[in-house]
Design a protein around this motif. Structure first.
Motif: not given
Length: 108
Positions: A77, A72, A74-75
């Motif tokens: 980042q 994702s 977020t992952e």
């Protein structure tokens, strides 16, 4: 100048690119096994990716598109932030060494 890769007519486009982080690890290479070839018969047809699960390991996994899970946003980042922090620690350690060496040279 950005490198350019041409995909021959009739080949599917890859879903992933070298340097991309996935749940399996970092993609470090890829090859295409065209239908009707010995490689396709032996390993399966389509794009096969070489994945480094851990940058401190010699192990390399080989996976096809359907075996790879994307991270994702977020992952991704979080991975990038962890890499930045590790490099920052290395920079700080080198700067400290430089101060010690410079101080020793001035004392001598």
């Amino acid at each position: 100048m950005q490198p350019t890769v041409s995909i021959p007519q009739g080949w599917d486009y890859p879903r992933f690119v070298p340097g991309q982080w996935t749940k399996q690890g970092l993609i470090i290479g890829m090859e295409y096994n065209p239908p009707g070839t010995l490689l396709a018969h032996e390993y399966g047809q389509g794009w096969r990716y070489a994945i480094l699960p851990d940058k401190n390991s010699q192990e390399v996994l080989y996976c096809f598109d359907d075996q790879i899970e994307q991270l994702s946003a977020t992952e991704v980042q979080a991975k990038i932030q962890a890499e930045l922090e590790q490099h920052q620690q290395q920079i700080e350690a080198l700067q400290q060494q430089l101060v010690v060496i410079t101080g020793a040279a001035n004392d001598g």
